[in-house]
Design an enzyme around this catalytic site. Structure first.
Site, short mmCIF file in Angstrom:
data_model
loop_
_atom_site.label_atom_id
_atom_site.label_comp_id
_atom_site.label_asym_id
_atom_site.label_seq_id
_atom_site.Cartn_x
_atom_site.Cartn_y
_atom_site.Cartn_z
N LYS A 71 -77.43 -32.31 -56.75
CA LYS A 71 -77.55 -31.69 -55.08
C LYS A 71 -77.83 -30.47 -55.73
N CYS B 234 -60.76 -31.16 -42.44
CA CYS B 234 -61.15 -31.18 -43.54
C CYS B 234 -59.90 -31.02 -44.31
N MET B 235 -59.24 -29.44 -43.75
CA MET B 235 -57.89 -28.83 -44.87
C MET B 235 -57.10 -28.44 -44.29
N GLY C 112 -63.26 -28.90 -49.94
CA GLY C 112 -64.20 -29.70 -49.88
C GLY C 112 -65.49 -29.12 -49.66
N GLN C 113 -65.78 -27.80 -48.47
CA GLN C 113 -66.84 -27.13 -48.21
C GLN C 113 -66.92 -25.41 -49.03
N MET D 284 -59.43 -35.97 -49.75
CA MET D 284 -59.48 -36.25 -48.15
C MET D 284 -58.69 -37.75 -48.06
P1 MGD Z 1 -72.94 -31.16 -41.84
O1 MGD Z 1 -73.84 -31.78 -42.08
O2 MGD Z 1 -72.19 -29.97 -43.45
O3 MGD Z 1 -71.40 -31.52 -41.81
O4 MGD Z 1 -69.09 -32.18 -40.19
P2 MGD Z 1 -70.44 -31.31 -40.52
O5 MGD Z 1 -70.84 -29.59 -40.50
O6 MGD Z 1 -70.81 -31.33 -39.22
O7 MGD Z 1 -73.14 -29.96 -41.32
C1 MGD Z 1 -73.73 -28.89 -41.18
C2 MGD Z 1 -74.81 -27.82 -40.39
O8 MGD Z 1 -75.30 -27.13 -40.25
C3 MGD Z 1 -76.34 -29.14 -40.39
O9 MGD Z 1 -76.70 -29.22 -39.47
C4 MGD Z 1 -76.99 -28.19 -41.58
O10 MGD Z 1 -78.46 -28.57 -41.14
C5 MGD Z 1 -76.82 -27.13 -40.84
N1 MGD Z 1 -76.98 -25.98 -41.73
C6 MGD Z 1 -77.10 -25.64 -42.95
N2 MGD Z 1 -77.40 -24.10 -43.67
C7 MGD Z 1 -77.17 -23.73 -42.55
C8 MGD Z 1 -76.86 -22.40 -42.24
O11 MGD Z 1 -77.01 -21.42 -43.85
N3 MGD Z 1 -77.09 -22.03 -41.16
C9 MGD Z 1 -76.74 -22.81 -40.06
N4 MGD Z 1 -76.39 -22.05 -38.57
N5 MGD Z 1 -77.01 -24.05 -40.39
C10 MGD Z 1 -76.72 -23.93 -41.71
C11 MGD Z 1 -68.95 -32.18 -41.83
C12 MGD Z 1 -66.75 -32.57 -41.80
O12 MGD Z 1 -67.55 -33.60 -41.39
C13 MGD Z 1 -65.85 -32.35 -42.48
S1 MGD Z 1 -65.95 -30.40 -42.78
C14 MGD Z 1 -64.88 -33.37 -42.98
S2 MGD Z 1 -64.18 -33.26 -44.52
C15 MGD Z 1 -65.00 -34.73 -42.25
N6 MGD Z 1 -65.33 -35.96 -43.07
C16 MGD Z 1 -65.42 -37.17 -42.77
C17 MGD Z 1 -64.80 -38.26 -43.28
O13 MGD Z 1 -64.74 -38.12 -44.61
N7 MGD Z 1 -65.44 -39.17 -42.61
C18 MGD Z 1 -66.19 -39.83 -41.41
N8 MGD Z 1 -66.18 -40.56 -40.85
N9 MGD Z 1 -66.87 -38.47 -40.91
C19 MGD Z 1 -66.03 -36.84 -41.52
N10 MGD Z 1 -66.62 -35.62 -41.00
C20 MGD Z 1 -66.45 -35.09 -41.22
P1 MGD Z 2 -63.69 -38.74 -50.09
O1 MGD Z 2 -65.22 -39.77 -50.26
O2 MGD Z 2 -64.27 -38.36 -48.25
O3 MGD Z 2 -64.47 -37.36 -51.12
O4 MGD Z 2 -64.01 -35.19 -51.11
P2 MGD Z 2 -62.85 -37.14 -51.54
O5 MGD Z 2 -62.56 -36.75 -50.57
O6 MGD Z 2 -62.73 -36.78 -52.54
O7 MGD Z 2 -62.38 -39.94 -50.19
C1 MGD Z 2 -61.75 -39.52 -50.90
C2 MGD Z 2 -61.52 -40.71 -51.62
O8 MGD Z 2 -60.35 -41.45 -50.45
C3 MGD Z 2 -61.77 -42.10 -51.58
O9 MGD Z 2 -61.99 -42.43 -52.32
C4 MGD Z 2 -60.91 -43.32 -50.91
O10 MGD Z 2 -61.32 -43.78 -51.14
C5 MGD Z 2 -59.57 -42.57 -51.51
N1 MGD Z 2 -58.82 -42.88 -49.78
C6 MGD Z 2 -59.29 -43.84 -48.79
N2 MGD Z 2 -58.09 -44.05 -47.85
C7 MGD Z 2 -57.27 -43.13 -49.06
C8 MGD Z 2 -55.91 -43.43 -48.59
O11 MGD Z 2 -55.01 -44.15 -47.98
N3 MGD Z 2 -54.60 -43.09 -49.85
C9 MGD Z 2 -55.02 -42.42 -50.89
N4 MGD Z 2 -55.06 -41.88 -51.99
N5 MGD Z 2 -56.63 -42.40 -50.97
C10 MGD Z 2 -57.70 -42.64 -50.10
C11 MGD Z 2 -64.71 -34.88 -50.05
C12 MGD Z 2 -64.67 -33.62 -50.27
O12 MGD Z 2 -66.15 -33.43 -50.21
C13 MGD Z 2 -64.97 -32.76 -48.58
S1 MGD Z 2 -63.56 -32.68 -47.55
C14 MGD Z 2 -66.81 -32.30 -48.61
S2 MGD Z 2 -66.41 -31.41 -46.93
C15 MGD Z 2 -67.16 -32.06 -49.13
N6 MGD Z 2 -68.63 -33.23 -49.13
C16 MGD Z 2 -69.31 -33.56 -49.76
C17 MGD Z 2 -70.19 -33.63 -49.10
O13 MGD Z 2 -70.78 -34.62 -48.15
N7 MGD Z 2 -70.84 -35.32 -50.69
C18 MGD Z 2 -70.73 -34.97 -51.50
N8 MGD Z 2 -71.38 -35.97 -52.77
N9 MGD Z 2 -69.92 -34.22 -52.17
C19 MGD Z 2 -68.92 -33.68 -51.25
N10 MGD Z 2 -68.55 -33.28 -51.76
C20 MGD Z 2 -66.89 -32.67 -50.93
FE1 SF4 Z 3 -72.64 -29.70 -57.24
FE2 SF4 Z 3 -70.85 -28.61 -56.02
FE3 SF4 Z 3 -71.47 -27.93 -58.07
FE4 SF4 Z 3 -72.82 -28.41 -56.05
S1 SF4 Z 3 -70.86 -27.13 -55.91
S2 SF4 Z 3 -73.14 -28.13 -58.47
S3 SF4 Z 3 -72.93 -29.67 -55.35
S4 SF4 Z 3 -71.22 -29.20 -57.91
#
Ligand code: MGD
Ligand code: MGD
Ligand code: SF4
Length: 751
Positions: A79, A171-172, A375-376, A338
């Site tokens: 990515k 998230c956090m 995460g972010q 997460m």
């Molecule tokens: P993103 O796609 O990261 O998802 O949720 P979001 O933050 O809503 O949204 C970022 C937005 O910012 C995108 O629309 C992108 O186009 C825009 N963007 C990119 N760069 C810029 C920039 O420089 N400026 C501006 N203004 N915009 C920009 C993430 C959220 O989702 C998170 S953090 C978590 S941990 C949750 N995880 C989660 C999950 O595990 N399961 C499910 N089902 N839902 C989840 N939702 C949550």
């Molecule tokens: P997830 O896939 O949300 O990713 O990073 P992770 O938390 O590592 O879920 C993590 C794991 O939790 C899964 O493997 C799921 O099986 C497990 N899980 C589900 N239920 C349970 C439970 O009850 N107990 C335990 N112990 N585990 C469980 C999230 C992180 O990733 C975040 S928060 C963000 S904002 C970023 N988003 C992101 C992305 O959108 N794409 C990619 N490629 N990388 C990302 N990195 C970051």
């Molecule tokens: Fe890959 Fe995350 Fe490193 Fe970007 S910050 S290169 S998404 S591991």
């Protein structure tokens, strides 16, 4: 690119030579020798925070390569290596837009002045008629630090509204509350360097391989270095991460609390606890009440390995085995994400993880630390540290503390009593506030809530009536459908600012190229908007983002988040510096709370460790009982649905979806079903399968695979056409207010 995606994915799997994983960065370097200059940055995506160099030629970004001087040592995952096409995607938003005739009208391109005045007029009207509680800012852990800092100051200091929250709440928030309740202050104690020193990895609720790929590579490298290095993965799914595990613990989703207490039970019973450590440095507490060690020991009698087996399904012998591995290793690092945070009792789960480190003394030395994975890319630096959440103020201060508000009023030179004394609305309450019409205008920055909030059918209702101003870069964001005003923000490397990643490391993203079209950097948008709504210009006097950093840097000196030594000039020279860092000569801090390492611990402190966030300097071991998830499977909805990430997409795929190589890898959502369940339900690979929850139902192609244990189904949430969050409830942890995205009950049947 000279490597295929397939080769890359193979490289992330266990046992594959690590040189294959290094392919992307090396390939990027080889291919991009045409650049005229290289500009320093940080990857746009995950909280690993890899350093990136952006190659520029003729005013265009033409290449990226990993920064060899940052922690990633030149590596990037796919990515990160494919960020250039995202900048130039045809989906970029290039002009401001408004809906002149209300929500039913279409978005029309207008001038910046018209868009800003349009938004400001509505906010002013709401403020005049309904007061500060009726306006809100909803921000992002992907925004630059300067953006979150200035937005927080405008809202809390300028407009007197504490309705400042953002996606880090999703998230956090549980990790934040875990750190603050156990240690007194937020943010990890250790750093990535601990990975290289650890001999036991306890990875729980984290699919590190897909979500933090470059860190996973570092873990795999450490594991390869010696047969004595062991990896425990606790996850109900078999993931790419669990492939390197010596022990992969699968269990009934949502029962980790019992398992963690069970491990503590074994540690004490087998006399693997470190009484000298916790006797000196810890208190035992049940809620707000102090208890004795003996009371704690008695509490743990409910968590014998056999009782834990009955709750979790983890064989008693496995609990004993992993507890011993955890305690006996020369250095144990816990990594979680997460699977622990997005839980109804996410804060408790965080506390119980910290308990294990405090009980065993696996803390405060290289390789021994609880390291929550962020995460972010800027949830730590940008939102947690600057306090851009409803209950926080900058530098670890909290809104509802009189002294903290007074300090911030003095530092921001505000009249006493300016900052409202009550915390604002956290995310779920904010969107509920829009539904009840108590919140009437919201400014959304750098996040796409109409795709990512839980219980979407409910929580997007308020966006249909509230006035919505949004900054965005891409046309495909779902939230644009609700926007009254769209401000096109300059994208990554089109503007300058700081990101702070998991390990307290601040790194600079320098501006490499001009913003596309008419896009403007968000700090300018926020300040212009603020002034037009009526914020005193003296409060936001900055010429550029460097000025904002300088103010924030100096303010930090008045807190234990002191990074006043991290000047812009240093950030330009160095590839990231870890705070605390109180002087320009200070090299940055690896071991927090440790004397002679952490500059916030007085040099003459009598003890080696000092948890200065707590009034008596002691960390807390909490008695937290097992409680089930909010909506466990039952007779009517017999499966557990969990959601998460895939390696090639970022959240809502507005960015990664523009890159053909990434999109091709994962064109759409699917549901993973265990072969045993598939057999019972007569589902074959590729069949269309319905997931029906108490909120909604949706149809997905099936992937019959043993990644999920029986009774569990998984779907990713990136698909813009299948908004899986419509299926989820919005129940949140009562302390952190973080929703439980990881567990809801569902029916599964063939379409
Ligand atoms: P993103 O796609 O990261 O998802 O949720 P979001 O933050 O809503 O949204 C970022 C937005 O910012 C995108 O629309 C992108 O186009 C825009 N963007 C990119 N760069 C810029 C920039 O420089 N400026 C501006 N203004 N915009 C920009 C993430 C959220 O989702 C998170 S953090 C978590 S941990 C949750 N995880 C989660 C999950 O595990 N399961 C499910 N089902 N839902 C989840 N939702 C949550
Ligand atoms: P997830 O896939 O949300 O990713 O990073 P992770 O938390 O590592 O879920 C993590 C794991 O939790 C899964 O493997 C799921 O099986 C497990 N899980 C589900 N239920 C349970 C439970 O009850 N107990 C335990 N112990 N585990 C469980 C999230 C992180 O990733 C975040 S928060 C963000 S904002 C970023 N988003 C992101 C992305 O959108 N794409 C990619 N490629 N990388 C990302 N990195 C970051
Ligand atoms: Fe890959 Fe995350 Fe490193 Fe970007 S910050 S290169 S998404 S591991």
């Amino acid at each position: 690119m000279t490597f295929s995606r397939r080769e890359f994915l193979k490289g992330t799997a266990a046992g594959i030579a690590l040189s294959v994983l290094a392919g992307p960065a090396m390939a990027a370097q080889q291919n991009n020798s045409e650049a005229e200059k290289w500009v320093k940055g940080v990857c746009r995506y995950c909280g690993t925070g890899c350093g990136i160099l952006v190659g520029v030629k003729g005013g265009k970004a033409v290449a990226v390569k990993g920064d060899p001087n940052n922690h990633n040592q030149g590596l990037l995952c796919l990515k990160g290596a494919m960020l250039i096409p995202v900048i130039y995607a045809t989906d970029r938003l290039l002009k401001p837009m408004i809906r002149k005739g209300g929500k039913a009208d279409k978005l029309t391109e207008v001038s910046w002045d018209e868009a800003l005045d349009f938004a400001a007029a509505r906010f002013k009207k709401v403020l005049a008629e309904n007061g500060p509680g009726a306006i809100a800012y909803y921000g992002s852990g992907q925004a630059l630090t300067e953006e979150s800092y200035v937005a927080n100051k405008i809202w809390k200091g300028g407009l007197k509204s504490n309705n400042v929250d953002g996606n880090p709440r999703l998230c956090m928030a549980s990790a934040v509350a875990g750190y603050t309740t156990t240690f007194g202050k937020d943010e990890p104690l250790g750093t990535y360097g601990d990975i290289d020193a650890a001999s036991c990895f306890f990875i729980i609720g984290s699919n590190t391989s897909e979500a933090h790929p470059v860190l996973f590579q570092r873990i795999a490298k450490r594991k390869e270095s010696s047969s004595k290095v062991k990896v425990i993965v606790v996850d109900p799914r078999r993931t790419n991460t669990s492939r390197i595990a010596d022990v992969h613990v699968t269990f009934k989703p949502g029962t980790d609390l019992a398992l963690l207490n069970g491990m503590a039970h074994v540690i004490i019973k087998e006399e693997l606890d470190n009484a000298r450590f916790y006797g000196k440095y810890c208190n035992f507490m049940k809620g707000n009440d102090a208890v004795t060690f003996d009371e704690y020991k008695k509490f743990l009698e409910d968590y014998t390995p056999e009782k834990v087996e009955a709750i979790t399904g983890v064989p008693a012998a496995t609990t004993v085995k992993i507890a011993k591995m955890f305690a006996e290793s020369p250095g144990t690092i816990s990594l979680w994400c997460m699977g622990i945070n997005q839980r109804f009792k996410g804060v408790w789960a965080n506390n119980l993880l910290h308990n294990l480190h405090l009980l065993t003394g696996q803390i405060g030395r290289p390789g021994a630390t609880p390291l929550s994975l962020t995460g972010q890319p800027n949830a730590c630096g940008g939102v947690r540290d600057v306090g851009a959440l409803a209950h926080l103020l900058p530098g670890g201060r909290v809104v509802e503390n009189d002294a903290h508000r007074k300090e911030m009023e003095e530092l921001w030179q505000l009249p006493p009593g300016t900052i409202a004394p009550k915390m604002g609305r956290h995310t779920i309450a904010l969107y509920e506030g829009m539904i009840s019409r108590d919140v009437k205008a919201v400014f959304i920055h750098c996040t796409n809530p109409a795709h990512t909030l839980p219980n979407l059918n409910k929580l997007t209702k308020g966006l249909e009536t509230a006035f919505v101003a949004i900054t965005e870069c891409f046309k495909t964001a779902e939230t644009l459908k609700y926007a009254d005003v769209v401000f096109p923000d300059a994208f990554w490397c089109e503007k300058e600012g700081v990101y702070g990643c998991t390990e307290r490391r601040y790194s600079l993203i320098e501006q490499a190229i001009k913003p596309s079209g008419e896009a403007r950097p968000a700090v300018d948008i926020l300040m212009e908007f603020g002034k037009r709504v009526g914020v005193d210009p003296k409060l936001i006097p900055y010429k550029n983002s460097a000025d904002i950093w300088d103010e924030w840097r100096q303010i930090s000196a008045k807190s234990v988040y002191n990074f006043s030594g991290i000047t812009r000039a240093r950030l330009k020279k160095e590839s990231g510096i870890k705070w605390p860092c109180p002087t320009e000569q200070h090299p940055g801090t690896n071991l927090r709370y440790v004397r002679d390492e952490d500059p916030m611990v007085p040099k003459d402190h009598p003890d080696k460790m000092f948890f200065y966030g707590k009034p008596d300097g002691k960390a807390v071991i909490f008695l937290r009982p097992y409680e089930p998830p909010f909506e466990p499977a039952d007779a009517e909805y017999p499966f557990v649905l969990t959601t998460g990430r895939v390696i090639d997409h970022w959240h809502t795929a507005t960015m990664t979806g523009t890159v053909p190589e990434l999109k091709k890898a994962y064109p759409g959502a699917y549901v993973e079903v265990n072969p045993e369940d598939a057999k019972k339900l007569h589902i074959a690979n590729g069949d269309m399968v319905v997931l029906e929850t108490r909120r909604d139902k949706m149809t997905f192609p099936a992937r019959v695979t043993d990644t999920c244990m029986p009774g569990l189904v998984f779907t990713p949430f990136f698909d813009q056409k299948l908004l899986v969050n419509k299926l989820f409830h919005d129940a949140a942890d009562p302390i952190s207010k973080e929703p439980e995205y990881k567990i809801c009950a569902t029916k599964v049947y063939k379409a």
